[in-house]
Design a protein around this motif. Structure first.
Motif, PDB file in Angstrom:
ATOM      1  N   GLY A 103       0.792  -1.228   0.000  1.00  0.00           N
ATOM      2  CA  GLY A 103       0.000   0.000   0.000  1.00  0.00           C
ATOM      3  C   GLY A 103       0.822   1.275   0.000  1.00  0.00           C
ATOM      4  O   GLY A 103       0.265   2.379   0.087  1.00  0.00           O
ATOM      5  N   HIS A 104       2.139   1.153  -0.115  1.00  0.00           N
ATOM      6  CA  HIS A 104       3.021   2.340  -0.185  1.00  0.00           C
ATOM      7  C   HIS A 104       2.501   3.252  -1.302  1.00  0.00           C
ATOM      8  O   HIS A 104       2.386   2.854  -2.450  1.00  0.00           O
ATOM      9  CB  HIS A 104       4.443   1.868  -0.465  1.00  0.00           C
ATOM     10  N   THR A 105       2.180   4.474  -0.906  1.00  0.00           N
ATOM     11  CA  THR A 105       1.521   5.417  -1.816  1.00  0.00           C
ATOM     12  C   THR A 105       2.328   6.695  -1.937  1.00  0.00           C
ATOM     13  O   THR A 105       2.910   7.168  -0.958  1.00  0.00           O
ATOM     14  CB  THR A 105       0.106   5.731  -1.268  1.00  0.00           C
ATOM     15  N   VAL A 106       2.360   7.228  -3.144  1.00  0.00           N
ATOM     16  CA  VAL A 106       3.047   8.493  -3.422  1.00  0.00           C
ATOM     17  C   VAL A 106       1.986   9.539  -3.773  1.00  0.00           C
ATOM     18  O   VAL A 106       1.070   9.247  -4.546  1.00  0.00           O
ATOM     19  CB  VAL A 106       4.046   8.329  -4.598  1.00  0.00           C
ATOM     20  N   ARG A 144      -7.981   6.505   2.237  1.00  0.00           N
ATOM     21  CA  ARG A 144      -8.202   5.411   1.278  1.00  0.00           C
ATOM     22  C   ARG A 144      -7.361   4.180   1.643  1.00  0.00           C
ATOM     23  O   ARG A 144      -7.830   3.039   1.570  1.00  0.00           O
ATOM     24  CB  ARG A 144      -7.834   5.855  -0.150  1.00  0.00           C
ATOM     25  N   VAL A 145      -6.105   4.429   2.013  1.00  0.00           N
ATOM     26  CA  VAL A 145      -5.220   3.307   2.374  1.00  0.00           C
ATOM     27  C   VAL A 145      -5.726   2.638   3.649  1.00  0.00           C
ATOM     28  O   VAL A 145      -5.757   1.400   3.745  1.00  0.00           O
ATOM     29  CB  VAL A 145      -3.757   3.790   2.535  1.00  0.00           C
ATOM     30  N   GLU A 146      -6.142   3.452   4.605  1.00  0.00           N
ATOM     31  CA  GLU A 146      -6.683   2.910   5.853  1.00  0.00           C
ATOM     32  C   GLU A 146      -7.891   2.015   5.571  1.00  0.00           C
ATOM     33  O   GLU A 146      -8.005   0.899   6.094  1.00  0.00           O
ATOM     34  CB  GLU A 146      -7.071   4.070   6.777  1.00  0.00           C
ATOM     35  N   GLN A 169      -6.314  -1.377   6.383  1.00  0.00           N
ATOM     36  CA  GLN A 169      -6.326  -1.339   7.864  1.00  0.00           C
ATOM     37  C   GLN A 169      -4.962  -1.662   8.467  1.00  0.00           C
ATOM     38  O   GLN A 169      -4.824  -2.597   9.275  1.00  0.00           O
ATOM     39  CB  GLN A 169      -7.368  -2.320   8.437  1.00  0.00           C
ATOM     40  N   PRO A 170      -3.933  -0.903   8.116  1.00  0.00           N
ATOM     41  CA  PRO A 170      -2.631  -1.148   8.742  1.00  0.00           C
ATOM     42  C   PRO A 170      -2.658  -0.773  10.222  1.00  0.00           C
ATOM     43  O   PRO A 170      -3.590  -0.122  10.700  1.00  0.00           O
ATOM     44  CB  PRO A 170      -1.691  -0.231   7.957  1.00  0.00           C
ATOM     45  N   ILE A 215       3.608   5.277   3.967  1.00  0.00           N
ATOM     46  CA  ILE A 215       4.076   3.891   4.116  1.00  0.00           C
ATOM     47  C   ILE A 215       3.282   3.232   5.239  1.00  0.00           C
ATOM     48  O   ILE A 215       3.456   3.577   6.420  1.00  0.00           O
ATOM     49  CB  ILE A 215       5.594   3.848   4.394  1.00  0.00           C
ATOM     50  N   PRO A 216       2.381   2.326   4.886  1.00  0.00           N
ATOM     51  CA  PRO A 216       1.620   1.619   5.921  1.00  0.00           C
ATOM     52  C   PRO A 216       2.556   0.731   6.746  1.00  0.00           C
ATOM     53  O   PRO A 216       3.536   0.182   6.224  1.00  0.00           O
ATOM     54  CB  PRO A 216       0.627   0.765   5.127  1.00  0.00           C
ATOM     55  N   ARG A 217       2.245   0.603   8.034  1.00  0.00           N
ATOM     56  CA  ARG A 217       3.085  -0.191   8.920  1.00  0.00           C
ATOM     57  C   ARG A 217       2.257  -1.211   9.692  1.00  0.00           C
ATOM     58  O   ARG A 217       1.102  -0.970  10.013  1.00  0.00           O
ATOM     59  CB  ARG A 217       3.793   0.749   9.919  1.00  0.00           C
ATOM     60  N   TRP A 218       2.871  -2.342   9.958  1.00  0.00           N
ATOM     61  CA  TRP A 218       2.234  -3.391  10.728  1.00  0.00           C
ATOM     62  C   TRP A 218       3.115  -3.778  11.906  1.00  0.00           C
ATOM     63  O   TRP A 218       4.351  -3.754  11.786  1.00  0.00           O
ATOM     64  CB  TRP A 218       1.973  -4.611   9.841  1.00  0.00           C
TER      65      TRP A 218
END
Ligand code: 5GP
Ligand code: ZN
Length: 136
Positions: free
Chosen positions: A39-42, A73-75, A79-80, A105-108
């Motif tokens: 899901g890394h988004t620019v 949108r990424v969330e 759901q990171p 950058i989504p993180r887990w």
């Protein structure tokens, strides 16, 4: 006039395809082709600007609203457990594509990554008290 060879201007113009996460009149957010995490988004302002310092207040506001919308949108999609949001500004800051852009950058939990503090542990960070004098 933007430089004819700007990669992100080509993406904005539709000359290079992208996987769009969010778009409005001012910004485009798309999946990074070489993701650091799922899901890394620019996020890029549609007007070509090379670096942060060139951005007007209006452009900052519009771009940060695009970052906020892209984050939502990424969330919703992934759901990171957390996020890092950052900008590599100018070559010293790690910028490769000279069209200003934000990274989401989504993180887990347990993903093995670090925090923003892991970008640099500068030997020249200086004494905070001395640095503060520069802001007087
Ligand atoms: P920078 O290092 O300049 O902060 O980030 C540039 C980012 O653009 C990198 O994370 C890189 O993977 C991404 N990138 C480079 N070329 C393309 C491309 O053609 N499409 C997409 N979606 N991302 C790209
Ligand atoms: Zn550009």
């Amino acid at each position: 006039m933007p430089p004819a060879d700007c990669l992100f201007c080509k993406i904005i113009a539709g000359e290079i395809p992208n996987y769009t996460v969010y778009e409005d009149t001012q910004v485009l957010a798309f999946l990074d082709i070489n993701p650091c995490a799922k899901g890394h988004t620019v996020i890029v302002p549609k007007k070509h600007l090379a670096t942060l310092i060139e951005m007007t207040e209006t452009q900052w506001r519009a771009t940060l609203e695009g970052v906020r919308q892209a984050l939502r949108r990424v969330e919703a999609a992934l759901q990171p457990d957390g996020f890092n949001i950052g900008i590599n500004d100018r070559p010293a800051g790690g910028q490769v594509v000279p069209h200003v852009h934000w990274h989401i950058i989504p993180r887990w939990q347990g993903d093995g990554g670090g925090s923003i503090h892991s970008i640099i542990k500068g030997k020249d960070a200086g004494d905070v008290k001395e640095t503060a004098k520069l802001f007087k």
